[in-house]
Design an enzyme around this catalytic site. Sequence first.
Site, PDB file in Angstrom:
ATOM      1  N   GLN A  58       3.922   1.531  -1.182  1.00  8.28           N
ATOM      2  CA  GLN A  58       4.525   1.636  -2.514  1.00  8.28           C
ATOM      3  C   GLN A  58       3.527   2.220  -3.511  1.00  8.28           C
ATOM      4  O   GLN A  58       3.892   3.042  -4.363  1.00  8.28           O
ATOM      5  CB  GLN A  58       5.013   0.270  -2.988  1.00  8.28           C
ATOM      6  CG  GLN A  58       6.208  -0.255  -2.226  1.00  8.28           C
ATOM      7  CD  GLN A  58       7.426   0.620  -2.421  1.00  8.28           C
ATOM      8  OE1 GLN A  58       7.878   1.296  -1.498  1.00  8.28           O
ATOM      9  NE2 GLN A  58       7.968   0.633  -3.605  1.00  8.28           N
ATOM     10  N   HIS A  65       0.843  -1.203   0.000  1.00  9.74           N
ATOM     11  CA  HIS A  65       0.000   0.000   0.000  1.00  9.74           C
ATOM     12  C   HIS A  65       0.881   1.257   0.000  1.00  9.74           C
ATOM     13  O   HIS A  65       0.604   2.223  -0.731  1.00  9.74           O
ATOM     14  CB  HIS A  65      -0.906  -0.037   1.227  1.00  9.74           C
ATOM     15  CG  HIS A  65      -1.867   1.095   1.332  1.00  9.74           C
ATOM     16  ND1 HIS A  65      -2.875   1.319   0.429  1.00  9.74           N
ATOM     17  CD2 HIS A  65      -1.966   2.088   2.261  1.00  9.74           C
ATOM     18  CE1 HIS A  65      -3.567   2.391   0.787  1.00  9.74           C
ATOM     19  NE2 HIS A  65      -3.023   2.886   1.889  1.00  9.74           N
ATOM     20  N   HIS A  71       1.092   4.276  -2.828  1.00  8.35           N
ATOM     21  CA  HIS A  71       0.992   5.709  -2.530  1.00  8.35           C
ATOM     22  C   HIS A  71       2.178   6.470  -3.112  1.00  8.35           C
ATOM     23  O   HIS A  71       2.007   7.545  -3.699  1.00  8.35           O
ATOM     24  CB  HIS A  71       0.932   5.947  -1.014  1.00  8.35           C
ATOM     25  CG  HIS A  71      -0.445   5.954  -0.464  1.00  8.35           C
ATOM     26  ND1 HIS A  71      -1.247   7.064  -0.491  1.00  8.35           N
ATOM     27  CD2 HIS A  71      -1.164   4.970   0.123  1.00  8.35           C
ATOM     28  CE1 HIS A  71      -2.413   6.768   0.063  1.00  8.35           C
ATOM     29  NE2 HIS A  71      -2.386   5.507   0.442  1.00  8.35           N
TER      30      HIS A  71
END
Length: 99
Positions: free
Chosen positions: A77, A75, A79
């Site tokens: 990564q 998650h 973002h």
Amino acid sequence: MEKEQVAFTIILHAGDARSHALEALKYAREKNFIAAEESIAQAKKQLIAAHQIQTELLQSEARGEKQEINLLLIHAQDHLMTAILAKDLIEEMILMFKE
């Protein structure tokens, strides 16, 4: 730093970068290009901070230290990559507004 803290720190910097990039777009629409460039500069600083953490993880892996991959890190990564793309696209849009 614990893995969860690493992931949350990446998310924090990426989220701040995305917010600064969107702020830059708002300034560009208002023809306030100085403020837009300042916001983009802040976005870049946040992305550098997030990228440094990511690089540390990659270097650790390259040294043979296996990284536990979990959904939170994935998650984070996501973002980071989204924030990088937003910053890149918004920089191009600012150039279009200047024309």
